[in-house]
Design an enzyme around this catalytic site. Structure first.
Site, mmCIF file in Angstrom:
data_model
loop_
_atom_site.group_PDB
_atom_site.id
_atom_site.type_symbol
_atom_site.label_atom_id
_atom_site.label_comp_id
_atom_site.label_asym_id
_atom_site.label_seq_id
_atom_site.Cartn_x
_atom_site.Cartn_y
_atom_site.Cartn_z
ATOM 1 N N CYS A 75 0.997 -1.220 -0.017
ATOM 2 C CA CYS A 75 0.067 -0.165 -0.098
ATOM 3 C C CYS A 75 1.010 1.302 0.252
ATOM 4 O O CYS A 75 1.872 1.596 0.715
ATOM 5 C CB CYS A 75 -0.832 0.008 1.268
ATOM 6 S SG CYS A 75 -2.135 1.470 1.348
ATOM 7 N N CYS A 79 0.544 4.647 6.939
ATOM 8 C CA CYS A 79 0.037 4.558 8.163
ATOM 9 C C CYS A 79 0.840 3.543 9.060
ATOM 10 O O CYS A 79 1.483 2.581 8.977
ATOM 11 C CB CYS A 79 -1.256 3.682 8.160
ATOM 12 S SG CYS A 79 -2.458 4.663 6.635
ATOM 13 N N CYS A 82 0.608 0.016 10.232
ATOM 14 C CA CYS A 82 -0.078 -1.284 9.276
ATOM 15 C C CYS A 82 1.086 -2.094 8.820
ATOM 16 O O CYS A 82 2.209 -1.705 8.045
ATOM 17 C CB CYS A 82 -0.732 -0.262 8.098
ATOM 18 S SG CYS A 82 -1.454 -1.456 7.121
ATOM 19 N N CYS A 119 -17.025 -8.499 5.204
ATOM 20 C CA CYS A 119 -16.278 -7.303 5.046
ATOM 21 C C CYS A 119 -15.046 -7.529 4.278
ATOM 22 O O CYS A 119 -14.406 -8.341 4.802
ATOM 23 C CB CYS A 119 -15.864 -6.603 6.236
ATOM 24 S SG CYS A 119 -17.071 -6.547 7.472
ATOM 25 N N CYS A 150 -19.599 -5.562 3.305
ATOM 26 C CA CYS A 150 -18.968 -3.978 3.585
ATOM 27 C C CYS A 150 -17.680 -4.037 2.854
ATOM 28 O O CYS A 150 -17.141 -5.207 2.822
ATOM 29 C CB CYS A 150 -18.772 -4.287 4.927
ATOM 30 S SG CYS A 150 -17.782 -2.937 5.842
ATOM 31 N N CYS A 210 -19.202 3.032 8.145
ATOM 32 C CA CYS A 210 -18.521 2.416 9.373
ATOM 33 C C CYS A 210 -17.459 3.026 9.299
ATOM 34 O O CYS A 210 -16.358 2.994 8.651
ATOM 35 C CB CYS A 210 -18.401 0.841 8.989
ATOM 36 S SG CYS A 210 -17.290 -0.186 9.901
ATOM 37 N N ARG A 282 -18.218 -1.645 17.369
ATOM 38 C CA ARG A 282 -17.477 -3.102 17.071
ATOM 39 C C ARG A 282 -16.286 -3.102 18.033
ATOM 40 O O ARG A 282 -15.132 -2.178 17.733
ATOM 41 C CB ARG A 282 -17.478 -3.138 15.784
ATOM 42 C CG ARG A 282 -16.571 -4.645 15.485
ATOM 43 C CD ARG A 282 -16.516 -5.001 14.074
ATOM 44 N NE ARG A 282 -17.911 -4.935 13.407
ATOM 45 C CZ ARG A 282 -18.146 -4.140 12.488
ATOM 46 N NH1 ARG A 282 -17.378 -3.310 12.104
ATOM 47 N NH2 ARG A 282 -19.402 -3.977 11.882
HETATM 48 N N1 SAM Z 1 -6.705 0.418 3.406
HETATM 49 C C1 SAM Z 1 -8.033 0.870 3.714
HETATM 50 C C2 SAM Z 1 -7.848 2.067 4.577
HETATM 51 O O1 SAM Z 1 -7.006 2.117 5.523
HETATM 52 O O2 SAM Z 1 -8.690 2.749 4.556
HETATM 53 C C3 SAM Z 1 -8.547 -0.237 4.466
HETATM 54 C C4 SAM Z 1 -7.980 -1.419 5.170
HETATM 55 S S1 SAM Z 1 -7.117 -0.611 6.744
HETATM 56 C C5 SAM Z 1 -6.281 -2.150 7.255
HETATM 57 C C6 SAM Z 1 -8.783 -0.531 7.873
HETATM 58 C C7 SAM Z 1 -8.459 -0.108 9.396
HETATM 59 O O3 SAM Z 1 -7.841 -1.421 10.200
HETATM 60 C C8 SAM Z 1 -7.610 0.821 9.391
HETATM 61 O O4 SAM Z 1 -8.118 2.169 9.069
HETATM 62 C C9 SAM Z 1 -7.138 0.863 11.187
HETATM 63 O O5 SAM Z 1 -8.011 1.682 11.952
HETATM 64 C C10 SAM Z 1 -7.346 -0.724 11.327
HETATM 65 N N2 SAM Z 1 -5.883 -1.315 11.558
HETATM 66 C C11 SAM Z 1 -5.151 -1.404 10.574
HETATM 67 N N3 SAM Z 1 -3.995 -2.073 11.128
HETATM 68 C C12 SAM Z 1 -4.250 -2.064 12.392
HETATM 69 C C13 SAM Z 1 -3.583 -2.693 13.419
HETATM 70 N N4 SAM Z 1 -2.375 -3.038 13.341
HETATM 71 N N5 SAM Z 1 -4.163 -2.733 14.912
HETATM 72 C C14 SAM Z 1 -5.330 -2.108 14.896
HETATM 73 N N6 SAM Z 1 -5.887 -1.778 13.812
HETATM 74 C C15 SAM Z 1 -5.381 -1.772 12.689
HETATM 75 FE FE1 SF4 Z 2 -2.777 1.281 3.376
HETATM 76 FE FE2 SF4 Z 2 -2.645 0.041 5.702
HETATM 77 FE FE3 SF4 Z 2 -3.116 2.600 5.715
HETATM 78 FE FE4 SF4 Z 2 -5.003 0.988 4.809
HETATM 79 S S1 SF4 Z 2 -4.206 1.105 7.064
HETATM 80 S S2 SF4 Z 2 -4.150 2.756 3.900
HETATM 81 S S3 SF4 Z 2 -3.812 -0.879 4.049
HETATM 82 S S4 SF4 Z 2 -1.136 1.252 5.073
#
Ligand code: SAM
Ligand code: SF4
Ligand code: DTB
Length: 347
Positions: A75, A79, A82, A119, A150, A210, A282
């Protein structure tokens, strides 16, 4: 009944907040009020949240969703939490978009195991139009199995939300993740306002929203209150509010962060319940690391949805058998799909 609670540092006087009998749908919550709620004596906070919860839901029902990563890794966003960011050492590497057949098979398994919502997540900054065609087919497939759908695909451009709605999408997940003030510590490649813009497009298209965030990323309690206040002052409350406890992933900037006291997550859940009485809250990522008592307190505080199945997107989640035992122990029943459709927030 009005319960006086002591406010946090930026308020000097005691303030009176409508805790126990509140439950009104309000869009004018102030940050000071949200902070005062999250800061209330624990027993008052949980009692008030459970009281409001019971006015709006069957307190012994929990909605069950299953997650599938339909496109994993690589990606472009950065973040800090992530496992799928190309900026992080942890990046699992970019997979191609899953086939329709593979998605159908996973959705069928989830349905057979008792999930009522499926989802699908993709590690994109946002979908390209070609990707969106494929995702629309997946949504239609999930719907044809009689489940709610979702997706979480990143940011949406004009028109993309309408296409998802036409395909039959029920919910779009897009989290604000944290408070506006703390946000820049976590993500630099897209702004807090970008997120709000996508949420507005989803809302305008008539798709259920959501939207939630993560706790335990080094923010302080007032950041958690501010994040929830942000959600509670959107034009409509998100129908679904996922609260994730950070899952620390080796190779991400947050890998070594001190775990947050679970009582802080419980406070955040109770505050979400009070600020957004009719939304599904949730208890999302982080359950693998939580004991039964913590999860029971999360439900008592007003959480009424979980992810079910032993994987989230890239990290683990309790085994189905473990969750069935948890529900049995607590006398909790999975929320039937018909009950979800009847919820005020779903209309
Ligand atoms: N890439 C898309 C986005 O960020 O909008 C969707 C997938 S993203 C993984 C969805 C959400 O999962 C993130 O916004 C975050 O809130 C949560 N998330 C991701 N990694 C996480 C982690 N290591 N621990 C807890 N929540 C996490
Ligand atoms: Fe990409 Fe992870 Fe951020 Fe979603 S949460 S935008 S998958 S880096
Ligand atoms: C949300 O708020 N939590 C889910 C869902 N929305 C997409 C994702 C949790 C991901 C946890 C880390 C992982 O498994 O990679």
């Amino acid at each position: 009944m009005f319960i006086p609670v002591r406010t946090i540092a930026d308020m000097t006087d005691e303030t009176i907040l409508p805790l126990a009998s509140a439950g009104d749908i309000r869009y004018d919550w102030t940050k000071a009020q949200a902070r005062a709620l999250i800061d209330a004596p624990f027993n008052d906070l949980i009692h008030a949240a459970q009281t409001v919860h019971r006015k709006n839901f069957d307190a012994n029902q929990v909605q069950v969703s299953t997650l599938l990563s339909i496109k994993t890794g690589g990606c472009p966003e950065d973040c800090a939490y992530c496992s799928q960011s190309a900026h992080n050492e942890a990046d699992v590497g970019a997979d191609k978009l899953m086939s329709l057949e593979a998605v159908r098979a996973a959705a069928l398994r989830a349905k057979d195991a008792g999930a009522t919502r499926f989802c699908m997540g993709a590690a994109w900054r946002g979908p390209k139009d070609r990707d969106l065609d494929a995702v629309c087919d997946m949504i239609a497939e999930v719907k044809s199995l009689g489940m709610e759908s979702c997706v979480t695909l990143g940011m949406l451009d004009d028109g993309q939300a309408d296409r998802l709605k036409e395909a039959g999408l029920d919910y779009y997940n897009h989290n604000i993740d944290t408070s506006k003030a703390f946000y820049e510590q976590i993500i630099s490649t897209r702004t807090f306002t970008d997120r709000l813009d996508t949420l507005a497009r989803v809302r305008d298209a008539g798709i259920n929203v959501c939207c939630g965030g993560i706790v335990g990323m080094g923010e302080i309690r007032s950041d958690r209150a501010d994040m929830l206040q942000e959600l509670a002052t959107l034009t409509e409350h998100p129908e679904s509010v996922p609260l994730n406890m950070l899952v620390t992933v080796p190779g991400t900037p947050l890998a070594e962060i001190e775990p947050l006291d679970p009582l802080e997550l419980i406070r955040a859940i109770a505050t979400a319940r009070l600020l957004m009485p009719k939304s599904m809250v949730r208890l999302s990522a982080g359950r693998l690391e939580m004991d039964t008592s913590t999860q029971a307190l999360c439900f008592l505080a007003g959480a009424n949805s979980i992810f079910y199945g032993d994987t989230l997107l890239t990290t683990g989640n309790p085994a189905q058998q473990t969750d069935r035992a948890l529900f049995d122990k607590l006398g909790v029943r999975p929320m039937p799909i018909e009950a979800q459709a009847e919820l005020p927030a779903a209309k």
